[in-house]
Design an enzyme around this catalytic site. Structure first.
Site: not given
Lengths: 183, 592
Positions: B80, B142-143, B192, B501
Site C-alpha cells: 500500500e 480484526f483488521q 464495510k 547521506m
C-alpha cells in the site's frame, strides 16, 4: 500572555480531537477549553484560553482556520469579554464543621448544592480570578474533590470581536448573511 | 490515458486487464446502488481515471463495484505504501488528484508514509480506506485501526462515512478540498456495512457544504501595490520560488516578472523547474545544498520575493541570519505560512498565479546590471564542482549525463538522499512538474512507486527514476507493477553501497564512525530486476556510463541500470546545521 479565543465549529464527532491534536502537534500552550452546542444544533462553540505571545496567537488562529470544520475564530481578549468558569468543590466537613463550611461558602459567593455525612459540596461561578480567590479561602476546609469547567467567554454587546482571519485585513466572512449566527 | 483500460496507451498485458462482465453504462438519478457503487460512480463523475490500490477484507465491496462498473482503471500495487507514493507521483506529474485505495487496519496504516509525504509537499491525493462495519468499530475487531485518528495530523482533512447517502457529497467535497487552496491529501474511511447499504443515486455533483473552508485566492490589492513599490525601490531583488509556484501553474509568470525587472531567481527543492534551469536568470537551488552563488545572493539581497515557498529550515539554515539585509514579500495561498518562520514586510495571501498577474503590470521594467554582475562573479569564483577519481564513476557525472541526454526535459523522479541532492544540483529542469521528489518528509522508498505514478500520468513525456541503492530496496516490489504494465521506465540506481547521506553526516559530524550506514555488498540488483522480468545492467566504469544510460533511456519497458559510483563522494557545498546559509563548507571543489 493570556488570550481568549472564541471558536465556532461544526458540531460533529472528531472536531474536538482535531482541535486538541492541533495544539499538541504544534506545541501551543493551552490553559483551558470549553465546548458546547449553540442554539443551532449544527454548530458548537469553543472557548479557548491560551498562554501564548504573538506571533504564537496569530499562528494558533491561522492554524485553527485551516481546519475544515472550523467556521470562525475570534480573538476576544481585548474586548473585555464576559468570562465565567464553573467550579464544583467538595469540602471536607463533618457534622462539627458543616455549618461553618456552609457559611464560609456563602461568604465567598458559593452556592450550596449538596450536603453529605463528611462533606459539603458547593458551586462557584464567576471569572476565573474570582473563583480562584474564593477557592483559596475555602481550601482551609480541605478539598475532597474539585471539578472545573474551564472558561467560557462572550464578547460584550456593541463590541465587534476581531476576526482572526486569513492574513490581516481580509474582511470577516459573510457568515451572518449566510444564515449562520455570529455569536 | 483512457478511462477504459483497453484504450490506455500503457496497457496491461492481456491477462492483467480488468475484465468486465458487462459493458459500462452511465448512471441515472433515482437508480438504486450500493454505497460502494456510489463511491465508484462518484469517482467516475469526478473524472478520476486511475486508482492505485490493494484489496482486502473491508474494502471488498468497493473492489466488487469497481469490477462490475469497470472504471476507473485500477493499478494493483504490491504494497500500500506504493499506492500512496504512486498517487502522489501521478498528482505531481499531471496536476490532477491522485487516488489510492487500501483496506482497513494494516492496509490503511501502510498508506501513512505516503500520505505524510503528500501532506508535507502539499500534493492533492485522495485516499479511500475500507473500515470494519460500524457495529464493530471501537471493539478492536480484526483488521481494525482508528485510521481517521491516525491520519488526522498528516491529511488536510478526513472523513469517516456513516451513511451511504453521504458518499457522493463526501467524495465531491474530498476532491474539492484536496485540490483547492493549499492542496493536500484527504482520506475517506468507509465502513464495510456502509459500502453495502443501498441508496438512490442523486444528481451529481451534490452541492458543497463547507462553511469553514473558503481559501483566499485573490491577493489584497493594496498589499500587491506595496509589493510593487518595494520591487521598484530595490537594487538587489531576488525571487525565492517554491513548490507553490509549480502547484499554481505560475512558473511562466515568475519568468515574466524576472525578465521584466531583471530579477534573478533561486528555487527550493520543490520549486525546481518553476523557472527553466537553463534560463539566464535562474540561479538554481538555494539552501543546505544549494549552489554557493545562490546562497550568497540570498544573503546580499535587499529584497526577497518569496512565492509559494515556506522558509523551510533546509532552506534558511539559521533562520535568524537568513537574508539579513532583505525586506521580504511573501506570497502564499496558505495564510498560516506567512510569518510562521520569518517575519515579512509585505504579506500577500493568495494564489501565486492570480497575485503575479496583478503584480506584474504594476512593476516597471528595470535592469539590475550591477547586481547581476555581482552574481556572475560569484558563479565564476565559486562554481559547483566535484571530485573525480580515475576509474570510478562520479555520481554527479551520472546526473550531468542524464541532463545532457534528456536536455533537462525529462520527468526525473528521485528517492531520498545524496542522489536526490545531486539531481537537484546538476539536473537543470526545464519546466515545472518535471522534478518529483519527497521534499518535506524525505521518505526513502518514494522514488520507484512515484515514478510509476508519474509514468501513468504523462505517457507522452520521458520519465526517469533516479534512486539510491538504499531507498530502491525499500519499495523494490513495485518493479512488479512496472513489469506487469510494461511501463517504459528507466530506473537509474546510484549505487554507492551505503546510505550515502547518513554516511556523509557521519563523516562530517561523527568523526567517520559509519554506524550501520555501510550496506553489505549486494544484493545483485540486476538479478533482482530479472526476477521481476525486468532487464537491467550493472555499470562501474566511467567510460561506459553514458552509453549505458542512453541504452536504459531507450528501453521500451522498465529497465534497471545499476551504476556503481564513488562511495566517498559527498554532496557539496553543505550548510552545517545551525549555520547561516552563506557559511557553507566545501564551496571550492576541484576538477581532475
Amino acid at each position: 500572555m493570556r488570550r481568549v479565543l472564541a471558536v465556532l465549529v461544526r458540531n460533529q464527532p472528531g472536531v474536538m480531537t482535531r482541535v486538541s491534536a492541533l495544539f499538541s502537534r504544534r506545541g501551543f500552550n493551552i490553559q483551558s477549553v470549553a465546548v458546547g452546542a449553540t442554539d443551532d444544533p449544527a454548530l458548537a462553540r469553543m472557548t479557548l484560553v491560551l498562554d501564548e505571545d504573538e506571533p504564537g496567537v496569530e499562528q494558533v488562529t491561522k492554524q485553527l482556520h485551516k481546519l475544515v470544520d472550523v467556521i470562525k475564530v475570534s480573538d476576544i481578549t481585548d474586548d473585555e469579554p464576559i468570562e465565567r468558569e464553573l467550579v464544583l468543590v467538595r469540602l471536607a466537613a463533618d457534622a462539627s464543621r458543616r455549618l461553618e463550611a456552609a457559611q464560609m461558602a456563602q461568604l465567598v459567593g458559593a452556592r450550596l448544592v449538596d450536603v453529605g455525612e463528611e462533606s459539603v459540596t458547593v458551586e462557584l461561578t464567576g471569572p476565573t480570578a474570582d473563583v480562584e480567590a474564593a477557592l483559596r479561602i475555602l481550601r482551609a476546609f480541605g478539598f475532597k474533590e474539585l471539578v472545573r469547567s474551564g472558561t467560557v467567554a462572550m464578547a460584550r454587546p456593541g463590541r465587534v470581536a476581531r476576526t482572526a482571519g486569513p492574513a490581516g485585513g481580509v474582511p470577516p466572512s459573510k457568515l451572518a448573511s449566510e444564515g449562520v449566527r455570529v455569536i | 490515458m483512457g478511462i477504459d483500460t483497453a484504450r490506455g496507451p500503457n496497457n496491461a498485458p492481456e491477462g492483467h486487464r480488468l475484465s468486465r462482465t458487462e459493458a459500462p453504462a452511465g448512471i441515472a438519478p433515482g437508480q438504486e446502488v450500493s454505497g460502494a457503487e456510489a463511491l465508484i460512480w462518484a469517482l467516475v463523475e469526478e473524472g478520476v481515471e486511475v486508482v492505485f490500490g490493494y484489496p482486502g477484507g473491508a474494502i471488498m465491496p468497493v473492489y466488487d463495484a469497481l469490477y462490475r462498473i469497470g472504471r476507473p482503471r485500477h493499478v494493483l500495487v504490491r504494497h500500500e505504501q506504493g499506492a500512496a507514493h504512486m498517487a502522489e507521483g501521478y498528482a505531481r506529474a499531471s496536476g490532477r488528484v491522485g487516488v489510492c485505495m487500501a483496506t482497513s487496519g494494516p492496509g490503511a496504516t501502510n498508506l501513512v508514509t505516503g500520505l505524510a509525504s503528500a501532506h508535507m509537499d502539499s500534493v492533492p491525493v485522495l485516499a479511500i480506506t475500507g473500515q470494519v462495519a460500524t457495529s464493530a468499530i471501537g471493539r478492536d475487531a480484526f483488521q481494525e485501526a482508528d485510521v481517521c485518528g491516525v491520519t488526522m495530523p498528516i491529511t488536510k482533512h478526513n472523513y469517516s462515512v456513516r451513511r451511504a447517502c453521504d458518499i457522493p457529497s463526501v467524495v465531491h467535497e474530498a476532491i474539492y478540498i484536496a485540490r483547492t487552496g493549499r492542496p493536500g491529501p484527504v482520506l475517506i474511511d468507509l465502513p464495510k456495512d456502509v459500502a453495502n447499504e443501498r441508496v438512490r443515486w442523486m444528481p451529481y455533483p451534490p452541492p458543497l457544504d463547507l462553511p469553514g473552508y473558503r481559501p483566499t485566492t485573490a491577493g489584497h490589492p493594496r498589499q500587491i501595490e506595496a509589493a510593487a513599490r518595494l520591487v521598484e525601490e530595490s537594487r538587489r531583488p531576488l525571487l525565492y520560488v517554491g513548490g507553490g509556484v509549480v502547484t499554481a501553474g505560475a512558473g511562466e509568470l515568475v519568468v515574466e516578472l524576472a525578465e521584466r525587472a531583471q530579477i534573478p531567481v533561486v528555487m527550493t527543492l520543490m520549486g525546481l523547474g518553476a523557472v527553466p534551469g537553463r534560463h539566464p536568470l535562474s540561479l538554481g537551488m538555494l539552501g543546505m545544498h544549494g549552489a554557493a552563488w545562490a546562497n550568497y545572493a540570498v544573503q546580499h539581497a535587499d529584497l526577497l520575493i518569496a512565492v509559494g515557498a515556506r522558509f523551510d529550515d533546509r532552506v534558511t539554515g539559521d533562520v535568524t541570519r537568513f537574508a539579513p539585509g532583505a525586506r521580504k514579500i511573501h506570497i502564499d495561498v496558505d495564510p498560516a505560512e506567512i510569518g510562521k518562520n520569518v517575519a515579512v514586510d509585505v504579506p500577500i495571501v493568495g494564489d501565486a498565479r492570480r497575485v503575479l498577474e496583478e503584480l506584474i503590470p504594476l512593476v516597471a521594467p528595470a535592469g539590475h546590471d550591477a547586481w547581476l554582475e555581482q552574481i556572475r562573479t560569484w558563479q565564476d569564483e565559486y562554481p559547483l564542482l566535484y571530485e573525480r577519481t580515475p576509474g570510478v564513476v562520479a555520481p554527479q557525472d551520472v546526473v550531468v549525463a542524464l541532463d545532457t541526454l534528456t536536455a533537462g526535459e525529462a520527468v526525473v523522479v528521485t528517492d531520498v538522499g545524496q542522489h536526490q541532492m545531486w539531481v537537484a544540483q546538476f539536473y537543470r529542469f526545464q519546466a515545472p512538474r518535471l522534478q518529483i521528489t519527497s521534499g518535506g518528509l524525505g521518505a526513502m522508498g518514494f522514488g520507484l512507486p512515484a515514478a510509476i505514478g508519474a509514468r501513468l500520468a504523462v505517457p507522452d513525456r520521458p520519465v526517469v527514476a533516479v534512486v539510491g541503492d538504499g531507498g530502491f530496496l525499500m519499495t523494490v516490489q513495485e518493479l512488479a507493477v512496472a513489469a506487469q504494465l510494461q511501463l517504459p521506465l528507466p530506473i537509474v540506481v546510484i549505487n554507492n553501497g551505503a546510505l550515502g547521506m547518513v554516511r556523509q553526516w557521519q563523516e562530517i559530524f561523527y568523526e567517520g564512525r559509519y554506524a550501520e550506514s555501510l550496506l553489505p555488498p549486494g544484493p545483485d540488483l540486476v538479478a533482482i530486476a530479472r526476477g521481476f522480468g525486468v532487464p537491467g545492467r550493472r555499470v562501474d566504469r566511467p567510460e561506459e556510463m553514458t552509453a549505458a544510460l542512453a541504452e536504459a533511456l531507450a528501453a521500451p519497458g522498465p529497465y534497471v541500470l545499476d551504476v556503481v559510483v564513488d562511495p566517498s563522494a559527498l554532496v557539496l557545498p553543505m550548510v552545517p546545521p545551525g549555520r547561516a546559509i552563506d557559511e557553507m563548507t566545501g564551496v571550492k571543489g576541484r576538477v581532475e
